[in-house]
Design a protein around this motif. Structure first.
Motif, short mmCIF file in Angstrom:
data_model
loop_
_atom_site.label_atom_id
_atom_site.label_comp_id
_atom_site.label_asym_id
_atom_site.label_seq_id
_atom_site.Cartn_x
_atom_site.Cartn_y
_atom_site.Cartn_z
N GLN A 32 0.85 -1.18 0.00
CA GLN A 32 0.00 0.00 0.00
C GLN A 32 0.89 1.24 0.00
OE1 GLN A 32 -3.56 -0.83 2.58
NE2 GLN A 32 -2.87 1.07 3.45
N VAL A 33 0.39 2.34 -0.47
CA VAL A 33 1.12 3.60 -0.37
C VAL A 33 0.71 4.23 0.96
CG1 VAL A 33 1.54 5.84 -1.42
CG2 VAL A 33 1.11 3.86 -2.87
N PRO A 34 1.58 4.18 1.99
CA PRO A 34 1.19 4.62 3.32
C PRO A 34 0.70 6.07 3.37
CG PRO A 34 3.30 3.53 3.39
CD PRO A 34 2.94 3.68 1.96
N PHE A 35 1.35 6.96 2.64
CA PHE A 35 0.94 8.36 2.68
C PHE A 35 -0.50 8.51 2.20
CE2 PHE A 35 0.36 12.47 0.58
CZ PHE A 35 0.57 13.31 1.66
N GLU A 36 -0.85 7.86 1.11
CA GLU A 36 -2.21 7.97 0.56
C GLU A 36 -3.25 7.37 1.52
OE1 GLU A 36 -3.22 9.72 -2.07
OE2 GLU A 36 -1.14 10.34 -2.31
N ALA A 37 -2.92 6.21 2.12
CA ALA A 37 -3.85 5.57 3.06
C ALA A 37 -4.05 6.44 4.30
CB ALA A 37 -3.33 4.20 3.46
N CYS A 38 -2.99 7.03 4.82
CA CYS A 38 -3.10 7.92 5.98
C CYS A 38 -3.90 9.17 5.61
CB CYS A 38 -1.73 8.33 6.49
SG CYS A 38 -0.82 7.00 7.29
N LYS A 39 -3.62 9.71 4.43
CA LYS A 39 -4.32 10.91 3.97
C LYS A 39 -5.82 10.65 3.85
CE LYS A 39 -4.02 12.65 -0.34
NZ LYS A 39 -3.37 13.24 -1.53
N GLU A 57 4.88 4.97 14.09
CA GLU A 57 5.27 3.68 13.54
C GLU A 57 5.54 2.75 14.73
OE1 GLU A 57 7.93 4.30 9.57
OE2 GLU A 57 8.92 4.26 11.49
N PRO A 58 4.50 2.18 15.34
CA PRO A 58 4.73 1.47 16.60
C PRO A 58 5.28 0.07 16.46
CG PRO A 58 2.43 1.42 16.07
CD PRO A 58 3.10 2.27 15.02
N ARG A 59 4.99 -0.62 15.39
CA ARG A 59 5.37 -2.03 15.30
C ARG A 59 6.56 -2.20 14.36
NH1 ARG A 59 -0.57 -4.69 14.91
NH2 ARG A 59 -1.24 -4.04 16.97
N MET A 60 7.70 -2.45 14.93
CA MET A 60 8.90 -2.65 14.13
C MET A 60 9.24 -4.14 14.11
SD MET A 60 9.75 0.31 13.04
CE MET A 60 11.41 0.13 12.48
N SER A 61 9.73 -4.59 12.98
CA SER A 61 10.20 -5.97 12.84
C SER A 61 11.54 -5.93 12.14
CB SER A 61 9.18 -6.79 12.04
OG SER A 61 9.18 -6.38 10.68
N VAL A 62 12.06 -7.08 11.81
CA VAL A 62 13.34 -7.15 11.10
C VAL A 62 13.26 -6.41 9.77
CG1 VAL A 62 14.99 -8.75 10.03
CG2 VAL A 62 13.87 -9.35 12.18
N CYS A 67 3.04 -1.25 10.13
CA CYS A 67 1.83 -0.43 10.14
C CYS A 67 2.13 0.96 10.70
CB CYS A 67 0.73 -1.10 10.96
SG CYS A 67 0.96 -0.97 12.74
N TYR A 68 1.21 1.85 10.47
CA TYR A 68 1.24 3.18 11.07
C TYR A 68 0.02 3.32 11.95
CZ TYR A 68 4.80 4.68 7.75
OH TYR A 68 5.95 4.80 7.02
N GLN A 69 0.13 4.05 13.05
CA GLN A 69 -1.00 4.38 13.90
C GLN A 69 -1.30 5.87 13.70
OE1 GLN A 69 -3.00 2.81 16.14
NE2 GLN A 69 -2.09 0.80 15.84
N VAL A 70 -2.50 6.16 13.23
CA VAL A 70 -2.95 7.55 13.08
C VAL A 70 -3.76 7.86 14.32
CG1 VAL A 70 -4.33 9.14 11.70
CG2 VAL A 70 -3.00 7.36 10.57
N ILE A 71 -3.35 8.88 15.06
CA ILE A 71 -4.03 9.27 16.30
C ILE A 71 -4.80 10.55 16.02
CG2 ILE A 71 -3.76 9.87 18.72
CD1 ILE A 71 -1.06 8.34 18.60
#
Length: 77
Positions: A32-39, A57-62, A67-71
């Motif tokens: 997904q394009v994160p900027f567009e989804a957040c917008k 950006e709360p969930r980091m993996s290797v 995901c992003y959390q929009v508050i």
């Protein structure tokens, strides 16, 4: 004193999509394009009185964030 309520929206970096193939329906994972989804989330919620407070950006993996959390915030009565 003012009171506020908060809303948290999770925006995944990979979305599941069902596509038809020769063997029936198959789940595929599309980036997904994160900027567009957040917008889109911010604009649609702003129509209901929500204001952007922060994006995390709360969930980091290797492989990085998954995901992003929009508050969002709005004043309550």
């Amino acid at each position: 004193m003012k009171k506020y309520e908060y809303k948290f929206i999770e925006i995944p970096l990979v979305s599941d999509k069902t596509e038809k193939s020769g063997y029936g329906y198959v789940q595929t994972r599309q980036p997904q394009v994160p900027f567009e989804a957040c917008k889109e989330a911010i604009i649609s919620e702003a129509a209901n009185g929500w204001h952007l407070k922060q994006i995390l950006e709360p969930r980091m993996s290797v492989y990085g964030a998954n995901c992003y959390q929009v508050i969002l915030e709005r004043e309550t009565e």
